[in-house]
Scaffold this active site. Structure first.
Site, short mmCIF file in Angstrom:
data_model
loop_
_atom_site.label_atom_id
_atom_site.label_comp_id
_atom_site.label_asym_id
_atom_site.label_seq_id
_atom_site.Cartn_x
_atom_site.Cartn_y
_atom_site.Cartn_z
N ARG A 73 0.85 -1.20 0.00
CA ARG A 73 0.00 0.00 0.00
C ARG A 73 0.89 1.25 0.00
O ARG A 73 1.75 1.40 0.86
CB ARG A 73 -0.93 0.01 1.22
CG ARG A 73 -1.86 1.21 1.22
CD ARG A 73 -2.77 1.26 2.44
NE ARG A 73 -3.47 2.53 2.45
CZ ARG A 73 -3.86 3.19 3.53
NH1 ARG A 73 -3.63 2.69 4.73
NH2 ARG A 73 -4.47 4.35 3.43
N HIS A 118 -3.42 10.94 1.30
CA HIS A 118 -3.00 10.56 2.65
C HIS A 118 -2.45 11.82 3.34
O HIS A 118 -1.23 11.96 3.55
CB HIS A 118 -1.94 9.45 2.59
CG HIS A 118 -1.77 8.69 3.87
ND1 HIS A 118 -1.90 7.32 3.96
CD2 HIS A 118 -1.49 9.10 5.12
CE1 HIS A 118 -1.68 6.93 5.21
NE2 HIS A 118 -1.43 8.01 5.94
N GLU A 163 -8.26 8.03 6.32
CA GLU A 163 -8.62 8.56 7.63
C GLU A 163 -9.18 9.98 7.60
O GLU A 163 -8.58 10.92 8.15
CB GLU A 163 -7.41 8.49 8.58
CG GLU A 163 -6.92 7.09 8.82
CD GLU A 163 -5.82 6.97 9.88
OE1 GLU A 163 -5.60 5.84 10.35
OE2 GLU A 163 -5.21 8.00 10.23
N ASN A 305 -8.51 0.98 9.33
CA ASN A 305 -7.25 1.22 10.04
C ASN A 305 -7.53 1.07 11.53
O ASN A 305 -8.29 1.85 12.10
CB ASN A 305 -6.74 2.65 9.78
CG ASN A 305 -6.29 2.86 8.34
OD1 ASN A 305 -6.36 1.95 7.51
ND2 ASN A 305 -5.83 4.06 8.03
N TYR A 307 -5.75 0.50 15.44
CA TYR A 307 -4.55 0.51 16.26
C TYR A 307 -4.77 0.13 17.71
O TYR A 307 -3.94 -0.51 18.33
CB TYR A 307 -3.88 1.91 16.22
CG TYR A 307 -3.15 2.16 14.93
CD1 TYR A 307 -1.84 1.73 14.75
CD2 TYR A 307 -3.77 2.81 13.87
CE1 TYR A 307 -1.16 1.93 13.56
CE2 TYR A 307 -3.10 3.03 12.67
CZ TYR A 307 -1.80 2.59 12.52
OH TYR A 307 -1.14 2.79 11.34
N GLU A 373 -4.38 -0.63 7.84
CA GLU A 373 -3.28 -0.23 8.73
C GLU A 373 -3.46 -0.91 10.08
O GLU A 373 -4.58 -1.01 10.59
CB GLU A 373 -3.24 1.29 8.98
CG GLU A 373 -2.69 2.11 7.85
CD GLU A 373 -2.61 3.60 8.20
OE1 GLU A 373 -2.40 3.93 9.40
OE2 GLU A 373 -2.76 4.43 7.29
N GLU A 424 6.66 10.34 11.28
CA GLU A 424 5.37 10.01 11.89
C GLU A 424 4.63 11.28 12.31
O GLU A 424 4.35 11.53 13.47
CB GLU A 424 5.61 9.06 13.07
CG GLU A 424 4.39 8.32 13.57
CD GLU A 424 3.60 7.60 12.50
OE1 GLU A 424 2.37 7.79 12.46
OE2 GLU A 424 4.20 6.86 11.68
#
Length: 469
Positions: A73, A118, A163, A305, A307, A373, A424
């Site tokens: 991706r 993104h 997102e 996604n 986490y 993700e 990040e």
């Protein structure tokens, strides 16, 4: 355990890895601007060079092959392809770069999943109002059509927007992501609305013009935690959990998969808070126009996604002011038994992914799901032998297997975040999510596989062998 054609992948995003922020005619993006402002990012770091994947793509491809991925991706930089955000000027060097990437992947028998957006809006469009402007959705549609036309012969899996919740809330309510706005209680809803409009326009463009020939699938990547009431028997906490889910997962999934509109619980909460604060006029949550392409049904799969997880309790507003926190009136609580990995918000809860997958199956009519993700961060001292992250991937893949086998969820693929340690966002290079370590102190930006990368490669090899029998 996993379907024969299951996608084993890893992900990256253009701004986080490419570098070359001014190279070969690329235009600036909102993240270029944001990072060059003082005090925005950890230690004033930026993505000017990042992993330099713009020049070191072949090194990334070696990493992809070393893991044995079936899918990769990546995201396209809108400003690298269309420097002013419009198709008036196409940057051919940008086109050549992504052609090289896509052709390289396919030559190695790796299928690309391509994200159009993104987080990195061209600055030229931000100067015209950015995602708060209704016209940005139309410009996104033109950009999407350009990408479908240019690259769609080689791409079977597309993500329009990654997102939208994060772009809207962190970028326009909290101000901790680009463009760094803090217009509480108003801008995020407008931005989310225009992103949904943009997504729907692009999906309809693909469906009507490109699908028959290219035979691809299009969705948007929705992030969500798994949420449970802090006190299972407390009515207020149960209601708060439903509200929190509506304001995160439901905000974008409900219009696309269920009704074509926002969850009733979300709109009623926002309007009730407005009334309480004496705000008159139209709702702060916009309405979809019947004259525009329908939102409902504009996803060919569910891209998730995931986490972490949270327990939810009632309360947690921000006083007598207009803000999203007060609208949803729900507080997030970490369970002390959950280990934290690296960044403070990331509690490790693999079983939460299984529960969320089951919820998606039941709430959204059993869609095909790609986990686009999922990852584990490292901060502080470098640990190449990252035992905890290795265990995390083993545990997580097991939970996905249970979701498929025991819960009957139609999971089609899993993408680890991330292929490489990278930039990040506001954490700069301080949080490391990679399966490969990138040495940012080395001029060559050398890539070294973590133990978790070797573990993930083993997992892929094991299940690929089982699938081929």
């Amino acid at each position: 355990m996993f379907p024969r054609d299951f996608a084993w992948g890893a992900g990256t995003a253009a701004y986080q890895i490419e570098g070359g922020w001014q190279a070969d005619g690329k235009g600036p993006s909102i993240w270029d601007t944001f990072c060059h402002e003082k005090g925005r990012v950890f230690e004033e770091q930026n993505g000017d060079e990042a992993c330099n994947s713009y020049e070191l793509w072949e090194k990334d491809l070696e990493c992809i092959q070393q893991l044995g991925l079936t899918h990769y991706r990546l995201s396209l930089s809108w400003a690298r392809l269309l420097p002013d955000g419009t198709t008036r000027h196409v940057n051919q060097k940008g086109v050549q770069y992504y052609n090289k990437v896509l052709d390289g992947l396919l030559a190695c028998n790796v299928s690309p999943m391509v994200t159009l957006y993104h987080f990195d809006l061209p600055q030229a469009l931000q100067d015209q109002g950015g995602w708060k402007s209704a016209g940005t959705a139309t410009l996104f549609d033109s950009y999407a059509k350009f990408c479908f036309q240019t690259f769609g012969d080689r791409v079977k899996l597309w993500i329009t927007i990654n997102e939208p919740y994060v772009c809207a809330k962190l970028g326009h309510e909290d101000g901790i992501h680009a463009p760094g706005l803090t217009e509480a209680g108003v801008a995020a809803y407008l931005v989310g609305h225009n992103m949904l409009r943009a997504h729907a326009m692009a999906w309809h463009s693909y469906d009507s013009v490109y699908r028959t020939e290219q035979k691809g699938a299009v969705s948007l990547a929705i992030n969500s935690d798994w949420l449970e009431p802090l006190h299972a028997g407390r009515t207020e906490d149960i209601a708060a959990t439903e509200r929190q889910l509506a304001f995160t997962l439901g905000w974008f999934a409900w219009p696309v998969f269920v009704t074509g509109d926002y969850p009733d619980i979300m709109r009623s909460a926002i309007d009730a808070q407005s009334k309480k604060l004496g705000c008159s006029g139209s709702s702060r949550l916009p309405s979809f126009s019947k004259d525009e392409p329908a939102i409902l049904g504009t996803a060919d799969f569910f891209a998730l996604n995931y986490y972490t997880s949270r327990n939810i309790e009632a309360g947690g507003g921000c006083g007598e002011t207009t803000c999203m926190k007060s609208d949803r009136d729900a507080g997030e609580v970490l369970d002390p038994s959950w280990p934290i990995c690296g960044v403070s918000w990331l509690a490790v809860v693999p079983r939460g992914l299984r529960k969320l997958l089951k919820y998606i199956k039941d709430a959204f009519n059993n869609p095909a799901v790609y986990i686009t993700e999922n990852g584990f961060s490292q901060v502080g001292q470098l640990q190449i032998e990252d035992v905890q992250r290795s265990e995390f991937y083993k545990d997580t893949v097991l939970e996905v297997a249970k979701a498929i086998q025991e819960d009957g969820v139609n999971v089609r693929g899993y993408f680890a975040w991330s292929l490489l340690d990278n930039f990040e966002w506001a954490d700069g290079f301080s949080a490391r999510f990679g399966l490969f370590h990138v040495d940012f102190t080395d001029a060559k930006l050398s890539r070294t596989i973590y133990q978790s990368g070797r573990e993930y490669a083993k997992i892929i090899s094991k299940y690929k062998c089982a699938q081929s029998k």
